[in-house]
Design a protein around this motif. Structure first.
Motif, PDB file in Angstrom:
ATOM      1  N   UNK A   8       0.845  -1.201   0.000  1.00 27.73           N
ATOM      2  CA  UNK A   8       0.000   0.000   0.000  1.00 27.73           C
ATOM      3  C   UNK A   8       0.878   1.247   0.000  1.00 27.73           C
ATOM      4  N   UNK A   9       1.890   1.264   0.852  1.00 32.31           N
ATOM      5  CA  UNK A   9       2.826   2.386   0.924  1.00 32.31           C
ATOM      6  C   UNK A   9       3.529   2.579  -0.416  1.00 32.31           C
ATOM      7  N   UNK A  10       4.039   1.507  -0.993  1.00 24.97           N
ATOM      8  CA  UNK A  10       4.750   1.607  -2.268  1.00 24.97           C
ATOM      9  C   UNK A  10       3.842   2.155  -3.368  1.00 24.97           C
ATOM     10  N   UNK A  11       2.618   1.678  -3.419  1.00 19.96           N
ATOM     11  CA  UNK A  11       1.674   2.182  -4.428  1.00 19.96           C
ATOM     12  C   UNK A  11       1.457   3.674  -4.266  1.00 19.96           C
ATOM     13  N   UNK A  12       1.281   4.106  -3.020  1.00 20.01           N
ATOM     14  CA  UNK A  12       1.049   5.525  -2.743  1.00 20.01           C
ATOM     15  C   UNK A  12       2.256   6.382  -3.131  1.00 20.01           C
ATOM     16  N   UNK A  13       3.452   5.787  -3.023  1.00 21.20           N
ATOM     17  CA  UNK A  13       4.677   6.502  -3.377  1.00 21.20           C
ATOM     18  C   UNK A  13       4.988   6.405  -4.875  1.00 21.20           C
ATOM     19  N   UNK A  14       4.156   5.680  -5.625  1.00 20.46           N
ATOM     20  CA  UNK A  14       4.358   5.552  -7.065  1.00 20.46           C
ATOM     21  C   UNK A  14       5.411   4.532  -7.451  1.00 20.46           C
ATOM     22  N   UNK A  15       5.660   3.576  -6.564  1.00 19.33           N
ATOM     23  CA  UNK A  15       6.661   2.550  -6.827  1.00 19.33           C
ATOM     24  C   UNK A  15       5.983   1.251  -7.263  1.00 19.33           C
ATOM     25  N   UNK A  16       6.779   0.353  -7.832  1.00 21.38           N
ATOM     26  CA  UNK A  16       6.294  -0.999  -8.088  1.00 21.38           C
ATOM     27  C   UNK A  16       6.013  -1.619  -6.721  1.00 21.38           C
ATOM     28  N   UNK A  17       4.828  -2.132  -6.549  1.00 23.57           N
ATOM     29  CA  UNK A  17       4.395  -2.625  -5.232  1.00 23.57           C
ATOM     30  C   UNK A  17       4.697  -4.112  -5.089  1.00 23.57           C
TER      31      UNK A  17
END
Length: 165
Positions: A8-17
């Motif tokens: 969830x954090x990675x998605x919010x940061x625009x990273x590959x989750x």
């Protein structure tokens, strides 16, 4: 750390989750924290989750620090120094007992929704999001999806609190 909260954090940061908190996640998190006037420590804590609009991931427990802790302390009537210590834990446990909550000394979405200072942030929808399990995609949508589908069903909140067990 790894798992659904990291995804969830990675998605919010625009990273590959991928669900693994590695160097790329830490670097992106520090950049976000710097850009938003937060302490750029690379730790996704309560103040960062609030800034990211991820209140379902907030967990205030012994050792937590920051503005969210100060807000909790003020609501509990203890010295609001922003450091969650033994006095805050004792006051929180008393609050949890008085309000028929699980008495664990941790303030997550279920406890925080009962505190008026957090009412605008921790809505019933946020609590539901925290208590629901991850969406399990079809096994052919991503290689990791099959692994996720086989994993025991755990709510997001169970995953978060397991880091403190």
């Amino acid at each position: 750390m790894a798992g659904e909260p990291v995804r969830i954090l990675q998605s919010k940061l625009g990273l590959a989750a991928d669900g693994q908190f590695g160097p790329a996640t830490e670097q992106a998190l520090k950049a976000y924290q710097t850009a938003h006037g937060l302490e750029a420590d690379g730790i996704a804590g309560p103040d960062t989750f609030l800034a990211l609009d991820l209140p379902e991931l907030i967990l205030l427990a012994v050792g937590s620090r920051g503005e969210a802790v100060k807000k909790l302390q003020a609501a509990l009537g203890v010295a609001a120094d922003g450091v969650f210590g033994a006095g805050t834990e004792t006051a929180l446990k008393a609050f949890q007992t008085k309000n028929g909550l699980d008495v664990d000394g941790m303030a997550g979405p279920v406890t925080l929704q009962k505190i008026s200072a957090f009412a605008a942030i921790i809505t019933p929808a946020v609590v539901e999001k925290a208590l629901s399990g991850p969406e399990v995609p079809s096994a052919d949508s991503k290689p990791a999806a099959a692994e996720l589908a086989k994993a025991p069903h755990k709510s997001l909140w169970q995953t978060i609190t397991s880091f403190f067990s």
